[in-house]
Design a protein around this motif. Structure first.
Motif, PDB file in Angstrom:
ATOM      1  N   ASP A 616       1.440 -18.227  -0.961  1.00 31.46           N
ATOM      2  CA  ASP A 616       2.024 -17.438   0.438  1.00 31.46           C
ATOM      3  C   ASP A 616       2.424 -16.172  -0.030  1.00 31.46           C
ATOM      4  O   ASP A 616       1.996 -15.342   0.854  1.00 31.46           O
ATOM      5  N   GLU A 617       2.907 -15.858  -1.185  1.00 34.23           N
ATOM      6  CA  GLU A 617       3.307 -14.394  -1.409  1.00 34.23           C
ATOM      7  C   GLU A 617       1.751 -13.616  -1.466  1.00 34.23           C
ATOM      8  O   GLU A 617       1.602 -12.540  -1.172  1.00 34.23           O
ATOM      9  N   LEU A 620       0.164 -12.776   1.767  1.00 31.05           N
ATOM     10  CA  LEU A 620       1.194 -11.451   2.299  1.00 31.05           C
ATOM     11  C   LEU A 620       0.392 -10.284   1.594  1.00 31.05           C
ATOM     12  O   LEU A 620       0.172  -9.138   2.209  1.00 31.05           O
ATOM     13  N   LEU A 623      -2.668  -9.321   2.855  1.00 32.04           N
ATOM     14  CA  LEU A 623      -2.801  -8.688   4.214  1.00 32.04           C
ATOM     15  C   LEU A 623      -2.427  -7.239   4.206  1.00 32.04           C
ATOM     16  O   LEU A 623      -2.880  -6.427   4.915  1.00 32.04           O
ATOM     17  N   ASN A 624      -1.476  -7.262   3.653  1.00 41.95           N
ATOM     18  CA  ASN A 624      -0.708  -5.708   3.306  1.00 41.95           C
ATOM     19  C   ASN A 624      -1.908  -4.875   2.634  1.00 41.95           C
ATOM     20  O   ASN A 624      -2.119  -3.648   3.243  1.00 41.95           O
ATOM     21  N   ALA A 626      -5.037  -5.472   3.272  1.00 44.38           N
ATOM     22  CA  ALA A 626      -6.089  -5.265   4.054  1.00 44.38           C
ATOM     23  C   ALA A 626      -5.809  -4.132   5.176  1.00 44.38           C
ATOM     24  O   ALA A 626      -6.660  -3.300   5.475  1.00 44.38           O
ATOM     25  N   ILE A 627      -4.453  -4.178   5.542  1.00 44.59           N
ATOM     26  CA  ILE A 627      -3.778  -2.887   6.336  1.00 44.59           C
ATOM     27  C   ILE A 627      -4.169  -1.665   5.788  1.00 44.59           C
ATOM     28  O   ILE A 627      -4.583  -0.617   6.450  1.00 44.59           O
ATOM     29  N   ALA A 630      -7.820  -0.742   5.718  1.00 42.12           N
ATOM     30  CA  ALA A 630      -8.190  -0.373   7.255  1.00 42.12           C
ATOM     31  C   ALA A 630      -7.837   0.829   7.369  1.00 42.12           C
ATOM     32  O   ALA A 630      -8.425   1.851   8.131  1.00 42.12           O
ATOM     33  N   GLN A 631      -6.370   1.439   6.821  1.00 43.58           N
ATOM     34  CA  GLN A 631      -5.972   2.615   7.295  1.00 43.58           C
ATOM     35  C   GLN A 631      -6.864   3.803   6.568  1.00 43.58           C
ATOM     36  O   GLN A 631      -6.905   4.758   6.855  1.00 43.58           O
ATOM     37  N   GLY A 633      -9.837   3.887   6.361  1.00 40.15           N
ATOM     38  CA  GLY A 633     -10.888   3.872   7.195  1.00 40.15           C
ATOM     39  C   GLY A 633     -12.285   3.423   6.449  1.00 40.15           C
ATOM     40  O   GLY A 633     -12.150   2.479   5.846  1.00 40.15           O
ATOM     41  N   ASP A 634     -13.207   4.262   6.774  1.00 35.24           N
ATOM     42  CA  ASP A 634     -14.386   3.723   5.938  1.00 35.24           C
ATOM     43  C   ASP A 634     -14.470   3.589   4.639  1.00 35.24           C
ATOM     44  O   ASP A 634     -15.009   2.752   3.772  1.00 35.24           O
ATOM     45  N   ARG A 637     -13.172   0.353   3.621  1.00 33.87           N
ATOM     46  CA  ARG A 637     -13.915  -0.683   4.256  1.00 33.87           C
ATOM     47  C   ARG A 637     -14.332  -1.864   3.158  1.00 33.87           C
ATOM     48  O   ARG A 637     -13.839  -3.080   3.434  1.00 33.87           O
ATOM     49  N   GLU A 644      -9.668  -9.659   1.760  1.00 37.64           N
ATOM     50  CA  GLU A 644     -10.235 -10.681   2.484  1.00 37.64           C
ATOM     51  C   GLU A 644     -10.251 -11.896   1.697  1.00 37.64           C
ATOM     52  O   GLU A 644      -9.835 -12.978   1.959  1.00 37.64           O
ATOM     53  N   LYS A 647      -7.055 -13.214   0.203  1.00 37.79           N
ATOM     54  CA  LYS A 647      -6.593 -14.079   1.090  1.00 37.79           C
ATOM     55  C   LYS A 647      -7.109 -15.479   1.410  1.00 37.79           C
ATOM     56  O   LYS A 647      -6.389 -16.480   1.508  1.00 37.79           O
TER      57      LYS A 647
ATOM     58  N   GLU B  14      -9.636  -0.776  13.895  1.00 37.46           N
ATOM     59  CA  GLU B  14      -9.029  -1.898  13.175  1.00 37.46           C
ATOM     60  C   GLU B  14      -7.689  -2.219  13.810  1.00 37.46           C
ATOM     61  O   GLU B  14      -7.055  -1.321  14.259  1.00 37.46           O
ATOM     62  N   VAL B  29      -3.845  -0.622  13.272  1.00 41.30           N
ATOM     63  CA  VAL B  29      -3.191  -0.632  11.943  1.00 41.30           C
ATOM     64  C   VAL B  29      -2.649   0.614  11.693  1.00 41.30           C
ATOM     65  O   VAL B  29      -1.752   0.642  10.739  1.00 41.30           O
ATOM     66  N   PHE B  30      -3.263   1.875  12.283  1.00 38.13           N
ATOM     67  CA  PHE B  30      -2.579   3.166  12.096  1.00 38.13           C
ATOM     68  C   PHE B  30      -0.925   2.995  12.457  1.00 38.13           C
ATOM     69  O   PHE B  30      -0.154   4.015  12.025  1.00 38.13           O
ATOM     70  N   ILE B  35       3.766  -5.186   6.315  1.00 35.49           N
ATOM     71  CA  ILE B  35       4.146  -6.521   6.722  1.00 35.49           C
ATOM     72  C   ILE B  35       4.840  -7.039   5.643  1.00 35.49           C
ATOM     73  O   ILE B  35       4.642  -7.252   4.372  1.00 35.49           O
ATOM     74  N   ARG B  37       8.162 -10.359   4.496  1.00 31.89           N
ATOM     75  CA  ARG B  37       8.491 -11.839   5.192  1.00 31.89           C
ATOM     76  C   ARG B  37       9.629 -11.595   6.033  1.00 31.89           C
ATOM     77  O   ARG B  37      10.454 -10.655   5.914  1.00 31.89           O
ATOM     78  N   ARG B  83       6.844 -13.546  10.188  1.00 37.81           N
ATOM     79  CA  ARG B  83       6.825 -12.134   9.262  1.00 37.81           C
ATOM     80  C   ARG B  83       7.380 -11.043  10.190  1.00 37.81           C
ATOM     81  O   ARG B  83       7.619 -11.310  11.407  1.00 37.81           O
ATOM     82  N   VAL B 104      -6.679  -8.876   9.640  1.00 37.15           N
ATOM     83  CA  VAL B 104      -7.037  -7.596  10.169  1.00 37.15           C
ATOM     84  C   VAL B 104      -8.432  -7.551  10.805  1.00 37.15           C
ATOM     85  O   VAL B 104      -9.457  -8.083  10.079  1.00 37.15           O
TER      86      VAL B 104
END
Lengths: 859, 163
Positions: A616-617, A620, A623-624, A626-627, A630-631, A633-634, A637, A644, A647, B14, B29-30, B35, B37, B83, B104
């Motif tokens: 689970d950790e 998480l 996911l972070n 991945a964010i 994404a920030q 940008g290209d 990517r 992914e 995850k 995104e 996302v920006f 995120i 728990r 979350r 995402v």
């Protein structure tokens, strides 16, 4: 040992060194690939790096090999000894311990060696080359550490797979599970799963962060741009007009490391007015032109993502002066960045895939073997002797299986033996029951016969009693006649003295006397007939008595036989009960073992929960990541693909832990079923004990009844014999009576003769008065004798009557005894039936038990 | 109208997707810092009713809004998958409690549409765009500005139940 995993110590050693080298080489290749992605090194730096890496690799490999050789010496000796035919060489236990510790030891040594390299190589480069920055040193150290960590993880799994066949082979030679557990390293499943996963994830993520840091915002480059900016501002006045001044300033700037190249760009024409310097690639120049054309104002130097600084030469900003380090702009090249990310992604994917595969293989191979073992046990096969060994909880589970199988086998053996004993006891009991039934039937028939005979005797006795009463009446009558006779005689005697005057009277008296005498004769004949009838009845009675005696003796023998058989039956019942109690004890042991198994299952469930948490950790974290990607940008990517994948990996781990949880619940259900089955078995055993106790009770009743009837029969025999004695006594008395009756007859005849004389004398009365007196006296004496005899007869007849009363009483008591015996026999029959039923139920229980036992193969 | 709000250079946007009461919502996302728990919040006296309380995130005190209540969808369910998304708009940092963080999503600008006219005419639009998905229900892109606005407008805890 039919086939050896390794023929000799040398083969094992060669395999070990080969595995070590291959994995180390892969780690090195990985490190270099990482480094090439993060850093752009000059050929000079590359050669220095190669030299330092070579020295470190050679020195540390020799060191590590020496450590490993010393550690694995006992293993090699043991392999050689076993190959030479010695199945249990000295130091075998030490060798087993070293063998199971070898993967951990190899992984630890790998980590030590690579940590040494991670310190040595950057230091060597920093000392040897001045151009190496601190960032480069840190990057090299991190790349080496990453390679080392991954190499250590794969070293662990690789060596573990290599030694696995040998561990299995040697574990069979050490059958004691607790001894093996003492020798093996104690590592929990959660540690084994979590440490490699976390290590690989951490390395991958940290490296990705390093890469994004290196590519997106280089603090070093920002500092560089600031220096360039300062230098441009400082020298802008001089180079505004004079083109030659540029060349001069360029040299000065290069000397101060402020700038390596300076060039002037015409924005409107999109052309380089002065320059370009050597070492700049056409792509770089093209990119530079595009950047200065789009940008307005001046570079600030602080937050610029670029690696160059520029300054407007005119107020309208047509010409700009650009300071740049050749080659550095390429670091921001998107194509190169994409390629780098793609490479990192691929490598990270490969590593995570291989780690997961190794992990899954390590756990699933042991789990599969455990499941196979459990299935064989569930099918009832207790003979398979495959030891499942692992240093984690699965190993503990395997050893618990061994213990469980041993205790179950022992228990089943005892149950089978008890079932055999039970079988025998039931067969014996059945035979005894049949014998008892037969004997009881015989006894009943005999008793019925005896009763009929006793009834016949009774009949005879009552006949005798009737005769005796008739006899008594006759005797009474005779007695009264005799008394009358006596009185008449007395009177005659008196009259005779005064004979002369009473001659007529005498004549009448004589006639009366003659009538009386005739009556006495008649009575006496009746008495004789009664006596002879009595005597014949008595002899008939004696015959019947003998028959009764024989039958009663036979019945007594049967009773004692019944008692003996019943006692044997009781012994068997006691054996049965003790066998049942042994079964119950072993069943309780099995229950305890199953309970401890359930406890182990619960522990594994707790471990699975820990893994669940880790997954689970990771989810998480991914996911972070991945964010963040994404920030970016290209540029991020490609890295988002990594996030992914991680995850997905965490999701897969979560679904696997769910499956394991279900598996554990299934095992727990099976355990509950087994407990229930054992409970049912215990109930059956308890009902068997009850039935056996009932059978024992029935047998005891039979014994008591048989003993009672035996006693009664003895009493009957005794009474019959007494009666026979009494009958003989009666017969004797009858003889006596007969003799006395003859006496009476004789006396009667004598009297008759006297009467004749009297009649004759009466005619000559006077003449023969004296003779008459004598005769009369004589007659009076005869009457006294007759009276005496009659009294004696009456006494005898009274005795006979009393004897007959006694006999009638005896007959009645005999009949009542026989009725009691009959009742006992009937109750014996009932008890026999119950015994037969109990025996049959017991036999069914024994057959069910045997079926249950036969399901298991234990011998 | 909405696509002008969601301008994107490369034609790709995104979105971080979250689950509220079984519905999937997206946030640019920006606007997301990280995120974390789900954690217990400390109640804040006299704060707007939609603010549940504050949490301590590495020494920084951050207010937390239950996104389910803010969207009038009911309270978030909590549980192990819950979350808190830490978001930032106009230098204002706060947390949004969600039922689960899903993924995402990278979407092309062509698949983005404005919110239904009926929804926007009511005066309050927490949704600033809708993203069509191929094999799934559409994803609602949230307007954090509007959510903040509704937080400001909600009465304090002593008052009525917020909308």
């Amino acid at each position: 040992m039919t086939e050896l995993a390794y023929g000799s110590g040398k083969a094992f050693q060669r395999r070990h060194v080969l595995g070590w080298s291959l994995i180390s080489l892969s780690g090195a290749v990985l490190s270099v690939a990482y480094l090439a992605t993060v850093l752009i090194l000059t050929p000079e730096q590359w050669s220095a790096f190669g030299l330092a890496g070579g020295i470190a690799a050679a020195g540390l490999t020799v060191f590590a090999q020496a450590l490993q050789r010393r550690f694995s010496r006992p293993i090699l000796d043991a392999i050689d000894a076993i190959a030479a035919g010695d199945s249990a060489p000295d130091g075998f236990r030490i060798a087993f311990a070293r063998l199971t510790h070898l993967p951990y030891r190899s992984a630890r040594d790998t980590l030590i060696v690579w940590s040494g390299a991670a310190i040595f190589v950057p230091c060597f480069l920093a000392v040897a080359l001045e151009s190496v920055s601190i960032f480069t040193c840190i990057a090299i150290a991190m790349a080496t550490l990453s390679g080392g960590t991954i190499a250590a993880v794969f070293m662990f799994f690789g060596i573990k797979q290599m030694v696995a066949p040998l561990v299995d082979e040697w574990a069979q030679s050490l059958p004691d599970g607790s001894e093996r557990a003492e020798l093996m390293p104690d590592v929990s499943l959660s540690t084994k799963l979590a440490v490699p996963l976390l290590a690989v994830s951490t390395v991958t993520l940290s490296f990705a962060l390093l890469l994004s840091y290196a590519l997106a915002s280089r603090p070093v480059e920002a500092q560089d741009v600031r220096v360039k900016q300062a230098y441009l501002e400082y020298s802008v006045d001089e180079l505004a007009k004079d083109a030659d001044a540029i060349g001069r300033l360029r040299e000065i700037g290069a000397a101060f490391s402020a700038t390596h190249a300076m060039l002037i760009i015409d924005r409107r024409q999109r052309a380089i007015v002065d320059g370009p310097p050597d070492g700049m690639r056409p792509a770089e120049i093209e990119w530079l032109l595009g950047q200065t054309e789009e940008a307005t104002g001046e570079s600030t130097g602080f937050d610029s993502p670029n690696s160059f600084a520029w300054l407007n030469l005119e107020a309208d900003g047509r010409r700009v002066l650009v300071a740049v380090t050749p080659g550095s702009v390429f670091a921001a090249d998107q194509l190169a960045t994409s390629m780098a990310f793609a490479g990192v992604t691929f490598i990270a994917l490969m590593i995570t895939f291989l780690t997961c595969r190794a992990l899954a293989r390590d756990v699933s191979v042991t789990t599969q073997r455990l499941i196979g073992r459990a299935e064989r046990i569930a099918d009832g096969d207790f003979l398979a002797q495959d030891v499942v060994e692992s240093e984690d909880e699965l190993g503990v589970l395997g050893r618990t299986f061994d213990r469980m199988v041993d205790s179950l086998r022992e228990m089943l053996g005892r149950v089978a033996a008890a079932a055999d004993g039970l079988d025998r006891a039931v067969n014996d009991l059945g035979a005894i029951g049949e014998a008892v039934t037969t004997a009881t039937d015989d006894q009943r028939a005999d008793i019925e016969q005896a009763t009929a005979q006793v009834a016949a005797v009774n009949h005879k006795v009552s006949q005798i009693t009737g005769n005796a009463q008739a006899l008594n009446a006759n005797v009474e009558e005779a007695s009264s006649s005799i008394l009358e006779l006596g009185a008449a005689s007395e009177q005659l005697n008196q009259t005779a003295t005064t004979l002369s005057s009473h001659v007529e009277e005498v004549g009448g008296s004589i006639e009366q006397m003659i009538r009386s005498v005739a009556q006495v004769g008649e009575n006496t004949e009746g008495l004789v007939a009664g006596v002879s009838e009595t005597a014949s009845s008595m002899s008939e009675m004696a015959v019947a008595m003998t028959e009764v005696d024989t039958n009663a003796t036979h019945a007594a023998g049967l009773s004692s036989q019944v008692v003996e058989l019943s006692e044997r039956g009781q012994e068997r019942v006691h054996e049965t009960i003790s066998g049942m109690e042994a079964i119950r004890d072993t069943t309780e042991t099995a229950d305890e073992v199953i309970g401890s198994l359930a406890g182990r299952m619960a522990e594994i469930g707790a471990i699975v929960d820990v893994i669940d948490d880790v997954a689970d950790e990771t989810n998480l974290l991914a996911l972070n990541a991945a964010i963040i990607a994404a920030q970016a940008g290209d540029q991020g990517r490609s890295f988002s693909v990594v996030a992914e994948e991680i995850k997905d990996l965490a999701d897969r781990v979560l679904s696997s832990t769910k499956e394991i949880g279900e598996l554990i619940r299934a095992v727990q259900n099976e355990t509950a079923n087994a407990t229930e089955a054992i409970g049912r078995g215990t109930e059956r055993v308890l009902s068997g004990v009850e039935l056996a106790a009932e059978a024992g009770l029935a047998l005891e009743e039979i014994t008591g009844a048989a003993r009672g009837s035996g006693g009664r029969i003895q009493e009957i025999v005794h009474a019959v014999r007494e009666q026979a004695g009494a009958a003989r006594h009666v017969a004797g008395l009858m003889d006596h009576v007969s003799a006395q009756v003859e006496d009476i007859q004789e006396a009667g005849r004598e009297q008759e003769r006297g009467n004749d004389v009297m009649v004759r004398g009466a005619h000559v009365t006077r003449d023969v008065a004296q003779q008459t007196q004598r005769t009369t006296e004589e007659q009076s004496r005869g009457a006294g004798r007759i009276r005496h005899s009659m009294e004696s007869i009456r006494d005898t007849v009274d005795q006979i009557h009393a004897g007959l009363q006694e006999q009638t009483h005896s007959c009645r008591s005999t009949v009542s005894f026989l009725e009691q015996v009959f009742e006992r026999t009937c109750s014996n029959e009932e008890s026999s039936l119950r015994l037969a039923n109990a025996t049959r139920a017991l036999g069914e229980q024994a057959a069910a038990l045997r079926d249950g036992v036969n399901r298991f193969r234990i011998q | 109208m909405a696509s002008s709000v969601l301008t994107a250079n490369e034609g790709q946007i995104e979105l971080a997707c979250f689950e509220i009461e079984g519905q999937v919502v997206g946030i640019d996302v920006f606007q997301i810092r990280e995120i974390i728990r789900n954690q217990e919040t400390t109640p804040l006296p006299n704060a707007p009713a939609l603010i549940e309380g504050v949490i301590d995130l590495r020494g920084q005190v951050i207010p937390v809004i239950d996104l389910g209540r803010a969207l009038a969808q009911g309270c978030s369910k909590g549980g192990t998958s819950a979350r808190i998304a830490i978001v930032e708009i106009e230098e204002l940092i706060f947390g949004l409690r969600v039922d689960a963080a899903v993924d995402v999503l990278s979407v092309a600008s062509g698949t983005i549409e404005g919110p239904p006219a009926l929804a926007t005419h009511s005066g309050y639009a927490a949704i600033r765009a809708v993203v069509r998905c191929k094999d799934a229900p559409p994803v609602m892109v949230l307007s954090l500005d509007q959510i903040l606005e509704s937080v400001y407008r909600s009465n304090s805890r002593a008052g009525e139940e917020p909308r």
